[in-house]
Write a protein that holds these residues in place. Sequence first.
Motif, PDB file in Angstrom:
ATOM      1  N   UNK A   1       4.595  13.071 -10.228  1.00 20.93           N
ATOM      2  CA  UNK A   1       5.823  12.152  -9.734  1.00 20.93           C
ATOM      3  C   UNK A   1       5.684  10.748 -10.325  1.00 20.93           C
ATOM      4  N   UNK A   2       4.563  10.522 -10.978  1.00 17.25           N
ATOM      5  CA  UNK A   2       4.458   9.118 -11.690  1.00 17.25           C
ATOM      6  C   UNK A   2       4.604   7.823 -10.830  1.00 17.25           C
ATOM      7  N   UNK A   3       4.026   8.194  -9.594  1.00 17.24           N
ATOM      8  CA  UNK A   3       4.037   7.204  -8.649  1.00 17.24           C
ATOM      9  C   UNK A   3       2.523   6.719  -8.167  1.00 17.24           C
ATOM     10  N   UNK A   4       2.400   5.616  -7.938  1.00 16.18           N
ATOM     11  CA  UNK A   4       0.890   5.366  -7.549  1.00 16.18           C
ATOM     12  C   UNK A   4       0.703   5.619  -5.960  1.00 16.18           C
ATOM     13  N   UNK A   5      -0.356   6.123  -5.512  1.00 17.32           N
ATOM     14  CA  UNK A   5      -0.780   6.518  -4.412  1.00 17.32           C
ATOM     15  C   UNK A   5      -2.046   5.996  -3.924  1.00 17.32           C
ATOM     16  N   UNK A   6      -2.099   5.172  -2.779  1.00 17.81           N
ATOM     17  CA  UNK A   6      -3.559   4.541  -2.483  1.00 17.81           C
ATOM     18  C   UNK A   6      -4.135   5.194  -1.424  1.00 17.81           C
ATOM     19  N   UNK A   7      -3.157   5.787  -0.338  1.00 19.77           N
ATOM     20  CA  UNK A   7      -3.516   6.784   0.575  1.00 19.77           C
ATOM     21  C   UNK A   7      -2.959   8.052   0.707  1.00 19.77           C
ATOM     22  N   UNK A   8      -3.688   8.897   1.075  1.00 22.11           N
ATOM     23  CA  UNK A   8      -3.053  10.470   1.123  1.00 22.11           C
ATOM     24  C   UNK A   8      -3.466  10.804   2.606  1.00 22.11           C
ATOM     25  N   UNK A   9      -2.384  11.017   3.415  1.00 22.89           N
ATOM     26  CA  UNK A   9      -2.623  11.287   4.987  1.00 22.89           C
ATOM     27  C   UNK A   9      -2.164  12.779   4.919  1.00 22.89           C
TER      28      UNK A   9
ATOM     29  N   UNK B   1       0.874  -1.224  -0.167  1.00 23.25           N
ATOM     30  CA  UNK B   1       0.157  -0.009  -0.076  1.00 23.25           C
ATOM     31  C   UNK B   1       0.966   1.219  -0.179  1.00 23.25           C
ATOM     32  N   UNK B   2       0.636   2.158  -1.060  1.00 25.52           N
ATOM     33  CA  UNK B   2       1.593   3.327  -1.213  1.00 25.52           C
ATOM     34  C   UNK B   2       0.783   4.591  -0.532  1.00 25.52           C
ATOM     35  N   UNK B   3       1.481   5.004   0.473  1.00 25.11           N
ATOM     36  CA  UNK B   3       1.084   6.068   1.433  1.00 25.11           C
ATOM     37  C   UNK B   3       1.840   7.204   1.236  1.00 25.11           C
ATOM     38  N   UNK B   4       1.403   8.294   1.239  1.00 22.57           N
ATOM     39  CA  UNK B   4       2.069   9.673   0.678  1.00 22.57           C
ATOM     40  C   UNK B   4       1.233  10.427   2.094  1.00 22.57           C
ATOM     41  N   UNK B   5       2.223  10.980   2.646  1.00 20.58           N
ATOM     42  CA  UNK B   5       2.049  11.899   4.011  1.00 20.58           C
ATOM     43  C   UNK B   5       2.528  13.227   3.742  1.00 20.58           C
ATOM     44  N   UNK B   6       1.600  14.294   3.837  1.00 17.46           N
ATOM     45  CA  UNK B   6       1.937  15.565   4.000  1.00 17.46           C
ATOM     46  C   UNK B   6       1.140  16.287   4.987  1.00 17.46           C
ATOM     47  N   UNK B   7       1.759  17.585   5.356  1.00 13.30           N
ATOM     48  CA  UNK B   7       1.206  18.508   6.536  1.00 13.30           C
ATOM     49  C   UNK B   7      -0.398  19.032   5.979  1.00 13.30           C
ATOM     50  N   UNK B   8      -0.308  19.373   4.919  1.00 10.93           N
ATOM     51  CA  UNK B   8      -1.653  19.656   4.375  1.00 10.93           C
ATOM     52  C   UNK B   8      -2.133  21.289   4.225  1.00 10.93           C
TER      53      UNK B   8
END
Length: 404
Positions: A331-339, A307-314
């Motif tokens: 970024x040509x990357x898969x993202x399943x969850x954005x936090x 599961x590809x997870x991307x975390x940002x502050x927001x």
Amino acid sequence: MELNNIKRDSSETIDDFLLRLGENLATYDLTWTQAAKLLNDECDDEYSESRWRKRYNSYVELKPIILAKYANNEVVQEVRDATVEQRKERIKLQTEKNEYNKQLREQSRAELLEEKIIEAVEKRPTIVIPQIHIKKNNAKRDFLMPIADMHTGVEFCLRGWEGEILNEYSPEIMEKRMWKLLEEFVVINDEQKINHVTLPNLGDSVDGILRMSQLMSLKLGVTDSAIYFAEFMSQWLNELSKYCYIDYYSIFGNHDQMRMLSGKRDEFPHENAQKWITKLIEANLKDNKNISVNNCNEFMYVDILGTKVLGVHGENERNLENSIKDYMLTYNKPIHMLLSGHLHHYHEKTIAMNGNRNVEYIQTDSIIGIDDYSLKLKKTSNAGAKVMIIEEDRGRTVTYNIKL
């Protein structure tokens, strides 16, 4: 008129006095010899009558020329031009002086901050590292527990229309909420027996000073808040490591930026307190084999059992659904969850599916809860955090909502 009665006025220069005497010899019943004596008495000199008379005659000859120039505004313009040039030179010197003082201030602040950090490292308490080696099980499941918006250093009591307390916060309350979160997690871990957690800190660990109004709510100074948080988080992670292995990630928040009151947003985007907070945590826990400390700057991109997870502050995300799409294209990357954190408000949405996994975003809870700013935006949620179980080939399957 007697000589003793003729005096130079306090506002007159010697030349003014000379002109007055020369133009009024008949009125004062004076000779140039007498006028020369009066002038010498005023300037403590012994010039001859001839020298004073020639000086006066020079003025008489130049007077028509000067008057003509004034009539044509030539002198006025020359004076104005000279004044403008003088002002330009003064401004240049003042600008150079201001820039020099600015550089001195910035250098002094940087040196002070460095001294504070060195002092904190040298005086930090010894952390007793647990002599336990945690082994992750092979259940093909993992914990994901994001935390966000601790705003260490701030103190306030937010009340409702009838005086009821909507939220209260201080460094002491922050500690109580974090210890409660640890206790709740340990219970869940005992039940699930996963023994491993990916723990992203989504930023705003300290409150900083972005607005003048914050000065009234800061209990600790900005530097003191950062050092205090680094020491507390080191102790907290060390305690948690007795129960599971931790992959800790830290992400820059907007309040973590090293911004003074006159500074602008993103003026120094890479100068962020979160950076050296994480370095201090890493130094404190370098001998703990159950913790991996990672500094991710503005983004965290990790793979949790596929599961590809991307975390940002927001703070830069206007629409989280669009953000997922934009980040994947950029970024040509898969993202399943954005936090994401920042808003002190919980919200989540599934926007697509990818095999057995959903593509979703999660606006996480905050440790601080609501404050004046989030109340103004009408984005309110109780203080809290989430513990999620990520399963291989399935993504998020279970979520524990923890109210703090």
